[in-house]
Design a protein around this motif. Structure first.
Motif, mmCIF file in Angstrom:
data_model
loop_
_atom_site.group_PDB
_atom_site.id
_atom_site.type_symbol
_atom_site.label_atom_id
_atom_site.label_comp_id
_atom_site.label_asym_id
_atom_site.label_seq_id
_atom_site.Cartn_x
_atom_site.Cartn_y
_atom_site.Cartn_z
ATOM 1 N N ASN A 140 55.779 41.725 41.525
ATOM 2 C CA ASN A 140 56.646 42.715 42.150
ATOM 3 C C ASN A 140 55.911 43.382 43.316
ATOM 4 O O ASN A 140 54.780 43.850 43.143
ATOM 5 C CB ASN A 140 57.037 43.799 41.146
ATOM 6 N N ILE A 141 56.551 43.439 44.470
ATOM 7 C CA ILE A 141 56.009 44.203 45.597
ATOM 8 C C ILE A 141 56.639 45.585 45.500
ATOM 9 O O ILE A 141 57.853 45.736 45.671
ATOM 10 C CB ILE A 141 56.337 43.541 46.939
ATOM 11 N N THR A 142 55.830 46.593 45.225
ATOM 12 C CA THR A 142 56.364 47.918 44.922
ATOM 13 C C THR A 142 55.952 48.940 45.980
ATOM 14 O O THR A 142 56.233 48.762 47.154
ATOM 15 C CB THR A 142 55.944 48.344 43.504
ATOM 16 N N GLY A 143 55.308 50.011 45.583
ATOM 17 C CA GLY A 143 54.960 51.050 46.540
ATOM 18 C C GLY A 143 54.017 52.064 45.924
ATOM 19 O O GLY A 143 53.605 51.943 44.770
ATOM 20 N N SER A 144 53.717 53.073 46.684
ATOM 21 C CA SER A 144 52.723 54.069 46.299
ATOM 22 C C SER A 144 53.190 54.919 45.127
ATOM 23 O O SER A 144 54.384 55.217 44.976
ATOM 24 C CB SER A 144 52.417 54.982 47.483
ATOM 25 N N MET A 145 52.240 55.290 44.281
ATOM 26 C CA MET A 145 52.496 56.285 43.247
ATOM 27 C C MET A 145 52.111 57.681 43.734
ATOM 28 O O MET A 145 52.122 58.641 42.971
ATOM 29 C CB MET A 145 51.715 55.941 41.980
ATOM 30 N N ASN A 179 52.790 41.322 37.294
ATOM 31 C CA ASN A 179 51.954 42.304 37.971
ATOM 32 C C ASN A 179 52.698 42.898 39.156
ATOM 33 O O ASN A 179 53.690 42.334 39.632
ATOM 34 C CB ASN A 179 50.646 41.652 38.453
ATOM 35 N N SER A 180 52.197 44.034 39.640
ATOM 36 C CA SER A 180 52.805 44.716 40.786
ATOM 37 C C SER A 180 51.761 44.933 41.864
ATOM 38 O O SER A 180 50.655 45.421 41.571
ATOM 39 C CB SER A 180 53.398 46.064 40.356
ATOM 40 N N LEU A 181 52.104 44.586 43.083
ATOM 41 C CA LEU A 181 51.248 44.856 44.241
ATOM 42 C C LEU A 181 51.814 46.029 45.008
ATOM 43 O O LEU A 181 53.005 46.066 45.322
ATOM 44 C CB LEU A 181 51.171 43.638 45.158
ATOM 45 N N THR A 237 47.460 40.685 33.819
ATOM 46 C CA THR A 237 48.875 40.988 33.615
ATOM 47 C C THR A 237 49.058 42.474 33.350
ATOM 48 O O THR A 237 48.120 43.165 32.920
ATOM 49 C CB THR A 237 49.475 40.161 32.453
ATOM 50 N N GLY A 238 50.232 42.973 33.642
ATOM 51 C CA GLY A 238 50.545 44.380 33.431
ATOM 52 C C GLY A 238 49.817 45.324 34.372
ATOM 53 O O GLY A 238 49.713 46.520 34.099
ATOM 54 N N GLN A 239 49.362 44.798 35.511
ATOM 55 C CA GLN A 239 48.536 45.587 36.413
ATOM 56 C C GLN A 239 49.304 46.063 37.642
ATOM 57 O O GLN A 239 50.257 45.436 38.086
ATOM 58 C CB GLN A 239 47.314 44.774 36.862
ATOM 59 N N ARG A 240 48.834 47.180 38.201
ATOM 60 C CA ARG A 240 49.279 47.692 39.499
ATOM 61 C C ARG A 240 48.071 47.658 40.426
ATOM 62 O O ARG A 240 47.060 48.284 40.134
ATOM 63 C CB ARG A 240 49.803 49.121 39.387
ATOM 64 N N ILE A 241 48.180 46.910 41.507
ATOM 65 C CA ILE A 241 47.038 46.705 42.392
ATOM 66 C C ILE A 241 47.388 47.173 43.800
ATOM 67 O O ILE A 241 48.358 46.701 44.398
ATOM 68 C CB ILE A 241 46.635 45.216 42.421
ATOM 69 N N TYR A 242 46.599 48.106 44.317
ATOM 70 C CA TYR A 242 46.796 48.583 45.685
ATOM 71 C C TYR A 242 46.203 47.604 46.696
ATOM 72 O O TYR A 242 45.118 47.063 46.501
ATOM 73 C CB TYR A 242 46.113 49.946 45.881
ATOM 74 N N ASP A 244 45.715 48.480 50.388
ATOM 75 C CA ASP A 244 45.998 49.570 51.327
ATOM 76 C C ASP A 244 44.793 50.073 52.109
ATOM 77 O O ASP A 244 44.851 51.112 52.740
ATOM 78 C CB ASP A 244 46.627 50.748 50.567
ATOM 79 N N GLY A 245 43.702 49.313 52.095
ATOM 80 C CA GLY A 245 42.529 49.737 52.852
ATOM 81 C C GLY A 245 41.874 51.002 52.355
ATOM 82 O O GLY A 245 41.099 51.620 53.057
ATOM 83 N N GLY A 246 42.212 51.403 51.103
ATOM 84 C CA GLY A 246 41.648 52.630 50.547
ATOM 85 C C GLY A 246 42.511 53.857 50.757
ATOM 86 O O GLY A 246 42.121 54.964 50.389
ATOM 87 N N LEU A 247 43.705 53.686 51.330
ATOM 88 C CA LEU A 247 44.579 54.822 51.670
ATOM 89 C C LEU A 247 44.839 55.727 50.480
ATOM 90 O O LEU A 247 44.810 56.944 50.595
ATOM 91 C CB LEU A 247 45.904 54.298 52.233
ATOM 92 N N HIS A 248 45.105 55.158 49.298
ATOM 93 C CA HIS A 248 45.510 55.999 48.175
ATOM 94 C C HIS A 248 44.387 56.912 47.705
ATOM 95 O O HIS A 248 44.638 57.931 47.096
ATOM 96 C CB HIS A 248 46.048 55.169 47.018
ATOM 97 N N HIS A 249 43.149 56.559 48.004
ATOM 98 C CA HIS A 249 42.033 57.449 47.656
ATOM 99 C C HIS A 249 41.906 58.614 48.638
ATOM 100 O O HIS A 249 41.300 59.632 48.322
ATOM 101 C CB HIS A 249 40.714 56.663 47.641
ATOM 102 N N ALA A 250 42.494 58.423 49.833
ATOM 103 C CA ALA A 250 42.318 59.434 50.872
ATOM 104 C C ALA A 250 43.418 60.477 50.848
ATOM 105 O O ALA A 250 43.342 61.485 51.547
ATOM 106 C CB ALA A 250 42.284 58.754 52.242
ATOM 107 N N ILE A 251 44.483 60.248 50.083
ATOM 108 C CA ILE A 251 45.605 61.184 50.087
ATOM 109 C C ILE A 251 45.328 62.360 49.160
ATOM 110 O O ILE A 251 44.924 62.178 48.043
ATOM 111 C CB ILE A 251 46.897 60.469 49.661
#
Length: 251
Positions: A140-145, A179-181, A237-242, A244-251
């Protein structure tokens, strides 16, 4: 590395542009017979020609609107009738829905229809084929949490994460992974035309928020997607993988 994908059958939704299109390209380059779906037939036809020109198996193109609740089963029926099975499903179709707090129910229903319900229905339509053969890959191509705006798509895609995690507990015994990207700022129509329409805006945002300092390309998603769709990724399996170049750590 040989990803052992030659001859696999893959359905890729949202394949007309951006991430979905590039995933279809990379899978085809690995020898996969790809079924590509989206609403814009002319873009699907150009992708057919592109893949065939590059030496891949010519994809089956199905022009379809996933807002129609009957579409997933129609696609699955056509795929199974023509190929006899489905090994891989990439749920890439979706759409951003920034809404005011007083948005009507219809706006929320529309977002959930494409960003959650279509993903669930497409998966459940093809899952029995995978379970029967004791092998399958769902991505699944999803989005940011960590949403930066008030967006109905974020809520719907968070639902996908919870649904996929629960499903992974049930289908693992059948040799099927899910899995979700989670893409960050990946060049696409939405990012380049609506969210960050100028090079200056992209550079300013990247410098302030992305540790690697630049926006990603669809291929940055597609290479990881191909690995996760392969036998090599049998223990993920059952994973969410970012991505994003590290973006989610910077928010």
């Amino acid at each position: 590395m040989d990803l052992e994908l030659d001859g696999k059958i893959a359905v890729v939704t949202g394949a007309s542009s951006g991430i979905g299109r590039e995933i279809a390209n990379v899978l085809a380059a690995e020898g996969v017979q790809v079924i590509i779906t989206a609403r814009r037939r002319e873009l699907l036809e150009s992708l057919q020609q592109e893949i065939a020109k590059d030496g891949g198996r010519r994809p089956l193109a199905i022009s379809a609107d996933l807002y129609d609740r009957a579409t997933p089963q129609r696609i699955a029926t056509q795929v199974l009738r023509q190929f006899g099975r489905a090994d891989i499903l990439v749920n890439s179709a979706g759409g951003s829905r920034q809404l005011p707090t007083d948005a009507p129910d219809e706006a929320w229903d529309e977002s959930f229809a494409i960003n959650f319900t279509a993903v669930r229905k497409m998966t459940h339509a093809l899952l029995p084929s995978m379970q029967q053969q004791k092998w399958g890959r769902i991505l699944n191509i999803t989005g940011s949490m960590e949403p930066r705006t008030f967006n109905a798509a974020n809520a719907a895609k968070a639902g996908v994460h919870a649904w996929a995690k629960g499903l992974s507990r049930v289908i693992g015994k059948d040799g099927v992974t899910i899995n979700s990207l989670q893409p960050g700022r990946i060049h696409s129509e939405q990012i380049d035309q609506r969210v960050h329409p100028t090079r200056e805006d992209q550079e300013r945002f990247a410098k302030a928020n992305i540790p690697l300092g630049f926006f990603g390309d669809p291929e940055d998603m597609a290479y990881l997607a191909a690995f996760l769709c392969s036998p090599k990724a049998r223990y993920i399996t059952g994973q969410r993988i970012y991505v994003d170049g590290g973006l989610h750590h910077a928010i």
